[in-house]
Design an enzyme around this catalytic site. Structure first.
Site, PDB file in Angstrom:
ATOM      1  N   GLU A   1      -4.321   7.953  -2.851  1.00 45.21           N
ATOM      2  CA  GLU A   1      -2.985   8.567  -4.069  1.00 45.21           C
ATOM      3  C   GLU A   1      -2.098   8.997  -2.248  1.00 45.21           C
ATOM      4  O   GLU A   1      -1.112  10.146  -2.567  1.00 45.21           O
ATOM      5  CB  GLU A   1      -3.343   9.459  -4.818  1.00 45.21           C
ATOM      6  CG  GLU A   1      -4.734   9.618  -5.862  1.00 45.21           C
ATOM      7  CD  GLU A   1      -3.424   8.448  -6.436  1.00 45.21           C
ATOM      8  OE1 GLU A   1      -2.137   8.249  -6.538  1.00 45.21           O
ATOM      9  OE2 GLU A   1      -4.667   8.250  -7.463  1.00 45.21           O
TER      10      GLU A   1
ATOM     11  N   GLN B   1     -21.601  19.131  11.628  1.00 50.14           N
ATOM     12  CA  GLN B   1     -22.231  19.756  12.906  1.00 50.14           C
ATOM     13  C   GLN B   1     -23.638  20.825  12.924  1.00 50.14           C
ATOM     14  O   GLN B   1     -24.540  21.036  13.271  1.00 50.14           O
ATOM     15  CB  GLN B   1     -21.012  20.538  13.795  1.00 50.14           C
ATOM     16  CG  GLN B   1     -21.246  20.917  15.372  1.00 50.14           C
ATOM     17  CD  GLN B   1     -22.065  19.302  15.842  1.00 50.14           C
ATOM     18  OE1 GLN B   1     -21.389  18.083  14.927  1.00 50.14           O
ATOM     19  NE2 GLN B   1     -22.461  19.321  16.861  1.00 50.14           N
TER      20      GLN B   1
ATOM     21  N   PHE C   1     -25.580  22.339  10.947  1.00 47.95           N
ATOM     22  CA  PHE C   1     -26.958  21.296  10.290  1.00 47.95           C
ATOM     23  C   PHE C   1     -27.806  20.425  11.326  1.00 47.95           C
ATOM     24  O   PHE C   1     -28.957  20.242  11.195  1.00 47.95           O
ATOM     25  CB  PHE C   1     -26.865  20.188   8.778  1.00 47.95           C
ATOM     26  CG  PHE C   1     -26.426  20.757   6.964  1.00 47.95           C
ATOM     27  CD1 PHE C   1     -27.770  22.088   6.779  1.00 47.95           C
ATOM     28  CD2 PHE C   1     -25.117  20.895   6.534  1.00 47.95           C
ATOM     29  CE1 PHE C   1     -27.295  22.686   5.482  1.00 47.95           C
ATOM     30  CE2 PHE C   1     -25.387  21.475   5.585  1.00 47.95           C
ATOM     31  CZ  PHE C   1     -26.425  21.999   4.545  1.00 47.95           C
TER      32      PHE C   1
ATOM     33  N   GLN D   1     -22.756  32.886  18.210  1.00 44.84           N
ATOM     34  CA  GLN D   1     -21.229  33.239  17.920  1.00 44.84           C
ATOM     35  C   GLN D   1     -20.225  32.029  17.788  1.00 44.84           C
ATOM     36  O   GLN D   1     -19.400  31.431  16.830  1.00 44.84           O
ATOM     37  CB  GLN D   1     -20.394  33.381  19.434  1.00 44.84           C
ATOM     38  CG  GLN D   1     -20.669  34.847  18.098  1.00 44.84           C
ATOM     39  CD  GLN D   1     -19.709  35.902  19.942  1.00 44.84           C
ATOM     40  OE1 GLN D   1     -18.720  35.786  20.875  1.00 44.84           O
ATOM     41  NE2 GLN D   1     -19.267  37.333  19.518  1.00 44.84           N
TER      42      GLN D   1
ATOM     43  N   GLY E   1     -29.187  17.616  12.705  1.00 39.01           N
ATOM     44  CA  GLY E   1     -29.743  15.958  12.574  1.00 39.01           C
ATOM     45  C   GLY E   1     -29.813  16.375  11.616  1.00 39.01           C
ATOM     46  O   GLY E   1     -29.607  15.387  10.687  1.00 39.01           O
TER      47      GLY E   1
ATOM     48  N   GLY F   1       1.163  -0.777  -0.172  1.00 45.91           N
ATOM     49  CA  GLY F   1      -0.249   0.097   0.309  1.00 45.91           C
ATOM     50  C   GLY F   1       1.396   0.930  -0.112  1.00 45.91           C
ATOM     51  O   GLY F   1       1.501   1.818  -0.827  1.00 45.91           O
ATOM     52  N   SER F   2       1.462   2.181   0.533  1.00 48.39           N
ATOM     53  CA  SER F   2       2.205   2.866   1.888  1.00 48.39           C
ATOM     54  C   SER F   2       3.701   2.766   1.013  1.00 48.39           C
ATOM     55  O   SER F   2       4.397   3.257   0.200  1.00 48.39           O
ATOM     56  CB  SER F   2       2.021   3.223   2.943  1.00 48.39           C
ATOM     57  OG  SER F   2       1.500   4.065   3.580  1.00 48.39           O
TER      58      SER F   2
HETATM   59  C1  FAD Z   1     -11.458   3.452  -1.855  1.00 44.31           C
HETATM   60  C2  FAD Z   1      -9.923   3.160  -2.532  1.00 44.31           C
HETATM   61  C3  FAD Z   1      -9.740   3.787  -3.656  1.00 44.31           C
HETATM   62  C4  FAD Z   1      -8.751   2.979  -4.430  1.00 44.31           C
HETATM   63  N1  FAD Z   1      -8.185   3.373  -5.860  1.00 44.31           N
HETATM   64  C5  FAD Z   1      -6.380   2.684  -5.572  1.00 44.31           C
HETATM   65  C6  FAD Z   1      -6.868   2.412  -7.252  1.00 44.31           C
HETATM   66  O1  FAD Z   1      -7.542   2.930  -7.869  1.00 44.31           O
HETATM   67  N2  FAD Z   1      -5.545   2.082  -7.488  1.00 44.31           N
HETATM   68  C7  FAD Z   1      -4.758   1.078  -6.594  1.00 44.31           C
HETATM   69  O2  FAD Z   1      -3.351   1.449  -7.131  1.00 44.31           O
HETATM   70  N3  FAD Z   1      -4.495   1.859  -5.275  1.00 44.31           N
HETATM   71  C8  FAD Z   1      -5.865   2.212  -4.896  1.00 44.31           C
HETATM   72  N4  FAD Z   1      -6.031   2.867  -3.665  1.00 44.31           N
HETATM   73  C9  FAD Z   1      -4.823   2.361  -2.325  1.00 44.31           C
HETATM   74  C10 FAD Z   1      -4.832   3.279  -2.103  1.00 44.31           C
HETATM   75  O3  FAD Z   1      -3.897   4.040  -2.640  1.00 44.31           O
HETATM   76  C11 FAD Z   1      -4.106   2.821  -0.734  1.00 44.31           C
HETATM   77  O4  FAD Z   1      -5.066   2.339  -0.281  1.00 44.31           O
HETATM   78  C12 FAD Z   1      -2.951   3.770  -0.006  1.00 44.31           C
HETATM   79  O5  FAD Z   1      -2.049   4.394  -0.403  1.00 44.31           O
HETATM   80  C13 FAD Z   1      -3.067   3.293   1.106  1.00 44.31           C
HETATM   81  O6  FAD Z   1      -1.994   2.349   1.869  1.00 44.31           O
HETATM   82  P1  FAD Z   1      -2.896   0.541   2.417  1.00 44.31           P
HETATM   83  O7  FAD Z   1      -4.322   1.150   3.034  1.00 44.31           O
HETATM   84  O8  FAD Z   1      -2.337  -0.939   1.705  1.00 44.31           O
HETATM   85  O9  FAD Z   1      -2.421   1.450   3.736  1.00 44.31           O
HETATM   86  P2  FAD Z   1      -0.913   0.892   4.651  1.00 44.31           P
HETATM   87  O10 FAD Z   1       0.002   1.126   3.567  1.00 44.31           O
HETATM   88  O11 FAD Z   1      -1.114  -0.314   5.233  1.00 44.31           O
HETATM   89  O12 FAD Z   1      -1.216   2.110   5.588  1.00 44.31           O
HETATM   90  C14 FAD Z   1      -1.408   1.560   6.855  1.00 44.31           C
HETATM   91  C15 FAD Z   1      -1.745   2.942   7.962  1.00 44.31           C
HETATM   92  O13 FAD Z   1      -0.240   2.478   8.594  1.00 44.31           O
HETATM   93  C16 FAD Z   1       0.507   4.470   7.848  1.00 44.31           C
HETATM   94  N5  FAD Z   1       1.760   3.575   7.384  1.00 44.31           N
HETATM   95  C17 FAD Z   1       2.216   2.758   6.929  1.00 44.31           C
HETATM   96  N6  FAD Z   1       3.247   3.241   6.670  1.00 44.31           N
HETATM   97  C18 FAD Z   1       3.504   4.562   7.322  1.00 44.31           C
HETATM   98  C19 FAD Z   1       5.138   5.062   7.845  1.00 44.31           C
HETATM   99  N7  FAD Z   1       6.066   5.270   7.133  1.00 44.31           N
HETATM  100  N8  FAD Z   1       5.255   5.714   8.694  1.00 44.31           N
HETATM  101  C20 FAD Z   1       4.127   6.243   9.120  1.00 44.31           C
HETATM  102  N9  FAD Z   1       2.792   5.879   8.984  1.00 44.31           N
HETATM  103  C21 FAD Z   1       2.034   4.866   8.093  1.00 44.31           C
HETATM  104  C22 FAD Z   1      -0.462   4.261   6.913  1.00 44.31           C
HETATM  105  O14 FAD Z   1      -0.428   5.878   6.564  1.00 44.31           O
HETATM  106  C23 FAD Z   1      -2.049   4.471   7.404  1.00 44.31           C
HETATM  107  O15 FAD Z   1      -2.318   4.840   8.528  1.00 44.31           O
HETATM  108  C24 FAD Z   1      -7.292   3.099  -2.766  1.00 44.31           C
HETATM  109  C25 FAD Z   1      -7.932   2.867  -1.691  1.00 44.31           C
HETATM  110  C26 FAD Z   1      -9.646   3.178  -1.379  1.00 44.31           C
HETATM  111  C27 FAD Z   1      -9.897   3.110   0.330  1.00 44.31           C
END
Ligand code: FAD
Length: 392
Positions: free
Chosen positions: A368, A341, A343, A281, A345, A132-133
């Site tokens: 992204e 908030q 709006f 306010q 309910g 993912g990341s």
């Molecule tokens: C609705 C949706 C649509 C998407 N569409 C696409 C798409 O079209 N194509 C595609 O390829 N991907 C897509 N994605 C994937 C998306 O880009 C990833 O979900 C995102 O990059 C995060 O990866 P992950 O979910 O595996 O989270 P993880 O990488 O598992 O991260 C989990 C948590 O750990 C944190 N974390 C991870 N590493 C670190 C670090 N080094 N330091 C601090 N914190 C860290 C993250 O910030 C997060 O809070 C989509 C995701 C969703 C939810």
């Protein structure tokens, strides 16, 4: 407020605002109540209008059949498109400048031109269960060269719009040879043998665009479908990221503008304890914070677009795209929270714009690149290139 607005950009703003107000917004609640789907004739009408405006090629040069708009003009358009919920603004596919620059002749004819004409739609498959990341380091999908073909094996998660797409951009690692373990980006037609739909999970928002999981089982891809060369995959994906991150930031600004507009109207009408809530306010402070945060974020977005148009060093731009994606997505989520908030309910009802944005904008802090990852990119850019490079 922004001194750099141009007559051309303003013209686009007015044109797209009208399209969004007259054609898209009236269908939001219908989409919300129908799994994101619209009647086919309405969906077709939206697509045809977007194509007639030339939106699929807004950043593509006129020589290649696009509009040749600057990044600033493109983001003025995406900002207005962000004023509608339920992803109804995704009624067209968008070709990006890096495609024009890097596609070979075959790819231009079979993918770029059909994208521009609205005949084909793309989706982008990078993320995996374990990647993912840390997408660059952890990808396990492989591409093995056999003759003039690559054989693709792996599983891709959350592939946005794949249910509506004709082809995938797919990131894989080269399995063997001199470029072993390097990244490569392929174009893969969706109808080829070996592509298996594994699951279509439900998400918080209500979109006709799904984010499904696909497995690629010995999928054979012709050599002519690799973009650039082996080892260049991540460069293109970074270009895609920069464009998408600006687009997300622009749509977040549009969403915040719509929310502030609508909730202000509500506050001016709603009476509680014998007075309009706009006169309290507690409400004014929430509105004022939202206005300030939107105004400053938008200025930053426009300046970063101008830096892009001035062809600033791409590494600095990469850091700036993270800055604005982080800033705008966090800002829009705070604005949505305050709007719910105000709006009361009503803000918790699905036919209320704030309720929908409250769910929809949440993913802008995740996809992204998560907010945490963007902070890491910004900090690394600060260490490597210095503060002035990021704030000038
Ligand atoms: C609705 C949706 C649509 C998407 N569409 C696409 C798409 O079209 N194509 C595609 O390829 N991907 C897509 N994605 C994937 C998306 O880009 C990833 O979900 C995102 O990059 C995060 O990866 P992950 O979910 O595996 O989270 P993880 O990488 O598992 O991260 C989990 C948590 O750990 C944190 N974390 C991870 N590493 C670190 C670090 N080094 N330091 C601090 N914190 C860290 C993250 O910030 C997060 O809070 C989509 C995701 C969703 C939810």
């Amino acid at each position: 407020m922004y001194s750099g607005m141009t007559p051309k950009a303003l013209e686009w703003k007015i044109k797209i605002k009208k399209f969004v107000n007259d054609e898209l917004i009236p269908w939001e609640v219908h989409a919300e109540k129908n799994e994101g789907e619209l009647p086919k004739d309405i969906e077709k009408k939206h697509r045809e209008i977007a194509i007639s405006f030339g939106l699929p090629g807004m950043g593509i040069t006129k020589e290649s059949g696009g509009l040749g708009l600057t990044m600033f003009e493109q983001m003025i358009i995406w900002e207005q498109l962000g004023r509608v919920t339920n992803a109804l603004c995704w009624c067209f596919s968008e070709a990006q400048d890096w495609m024009e620059e890097n596609f070979n002749d075959y790819q231009k004819e079979h993918y770029l031109q059909p994208l521009l004409k609205g005949i084909k739609k793309e989706c982008y498959a990078i993320t995996e269960k374990g990647a993912g990341s840390d997408v660059e380091g952890s990808i396990e999908t492989t591409a093995e060269k056999k003759g003039d073909q690559y054989i693709i094996n792996g599983e891709k998660w959350y592939v946005t719009s794949a249910n509506l797409a004709d082809f995938f951009f797919l990131q894989a690692k080269i399995k063997s040879g001199p470029n072993k373990d390097k990244n490569a980006l392929f174009i893969i037609d969706k109808n080829v043998e070996g592509i298996e739909l594994i699951d279509t999970p439900k998400f918080s928002h209500t979109y006709a665009h799904h984010h499904s999981i696909y497995r690629f089982n010995n999928v054979s891809v012709a050599e002519k479908n690799i973009i650039g060369n082996e080892g260049m995959g991540m460069d293109f994906t970074h270009s895609w990221f920069r464009h998408e991150r600006l687009g997300i930031a622009a749509r977040c600004c549009g969403a915040a503008e719509r929310l502030i507009d609508e909730v202000t109207e509500f506050a001016k009408e709603r009476v509680s304890f014998g007075d309009k809530i706009a006169n309290y306010q507690a409400i004014q402070f929430m509105l004022a914070d939202s206005v300030n945060e939107l105004a400053s974020t938008r200025l930053m977005l426009y300046e970063i677009c101008k830096a892009h148009d001035a062809k600033q060093d791409v590494k600095i731009l990469h850091g700036k795209c993270s800055m604005i994606k982080l800033m705008a997505s966090e800002m829009a989520n705070r604005v949505a929270d305050r709007s719910v908030q105000i709006f009361g309910g009503r803000g918790y009802m699905r036919d209320n714009v704030a309720e929908r944005y409250y769910r929809e904008l949440r993913v802008d802090r995740i996809w992204e690149g998560t907010s945490e990852i963007h902070r890491i990119i910004i900090a690394n850019s600060l260490y490597k290139r210095g503060l002035q490079s990021l704030i000038e």
